[in-house]
Design an enzyme around this catalytic site. Structure first.
Site: not given
Ligand code: ZN
Length: 273
Positions: A115, A162
């Site tokens: 992230e 993602h």
């Molecule tokens: Zn994500």
């Protein structure tokens, strides 16, 4: 009283693996099977859409997690960014959700999730725009990716966003994520410009192309296609692909250049089926 006594006995006996002190087997480590591969096969990159403090709180205390969180430079601390390891690489982090890539599903169990702290999209002058990633954050990411690629022999096509693995639900890390410069650093996939123009074969970049043909190419590359005839799914898949490989023109529409990029990628990295 009797119950308490029974529990104490059970708890104490638990220390002895249920067999007392007697050893019932030994583990022999001297052979190593030829047929094996790393459990980790891919890296999924995200943005948090939160600031440093909220990202850290959500990913360490909430219902989602990632193996690594790379903060955004706040201008106060040195070094500029911190890489938090929140989940050991040997364990599953909850970052990808319902997802698919190159025939695999449940990607949490075969991936490392990274992230990046980034606010994501915002409105400016009536336009939706994404937020650039600071160089120091990208440098930390590159360095982390180098070690992961080496450790698990991760192939270029298996470094994804993602939105690549969950195109119907997700938009991160967004069109501001610099996939091209990452590929220049030897990380992730990128088509050769010469091959793209070969496949373009003189057509103009935005000339309309057949979306069904494009979707079939994306499926062969690895994108998860569930209903190839659905127009909304086509749009989302094409958008996800363009965010990664043609961020300057994210239209969601099939055109000659998008198709040529898909063909160039397939000729460089091979097809899935
Ligand atoms: Zn994500």
């Amino acid at each position: 009283m009797k119950k308490i006594w029974l529990w104490s006995v059970l708890l104490l006996s638990g220390c002895h693996s249920g067999t007392g002190d007697r050893q019932v087997f030994t583990v022999d480590h001297h052979l190593n099977a030829r047929s094996q591969e790393p459990r980790v096969k891919m890296v999924v990159i995200h943005y948090t859409a939160e600031d440093n403090a909220s990202s850290l709180r959500l990913l360490s205390q909430g219902d989602v997690s990632a193996h690594y969180l790379i903060t955004s430079p706040d201008g106060k601390s040195a070094p500029a960014v911190t890489v938090y390891q929140l989940v050991p690489e040997s364990r599953v982090a909850w970052h990808a959700g319902v997802s698919g890539w190159r025939g695999y599903t449940h990607l949490n169990s075969i991936s490392i999730g990274i992230e990046l702290v980034n606010p994501g999209y915002y409105r400016k002058g009536g336009m939706t725009t994404c937020t650039l990633y600071p160089p120091s954050q990208l440098l930390a990411l590159e360095s982390l990716l180098q070690t992961l690629v080496k450790r698990y022999a991760i192939t270029p096509v298996n470094i994804v966003g993602h939105s690549d693995v969950a195109p119907s639900r997700k938009q991160d890390p967004g069109p501001c994520f610099p996939w091209h410069s990452l590929a220049n650093a030897g990380l992730g996939a990128w088509p050769d410009a010469g091959t793209v123009s070969q496949f373009l074969a003189g057509r103009s970049a935005r000339a309309p192309a057949d979306p069904r043909v494009l979707i079939a190419l994306l499926s062969r590359y690895g994108y998860p296609v569930t209903d190839p005839a659905s127009q909304s799914e086509q749009t989302r898949l094409i958008r996800a692909f363009q965010m990664h490989f043609r961020p300057a023109g994210v239209t969601g529409k099939a055109d000659a250049e998008t198709e040529a990029i898909a063909r160039a990628l397939l000729s460089k990295y091979g097809t899935l089926h």
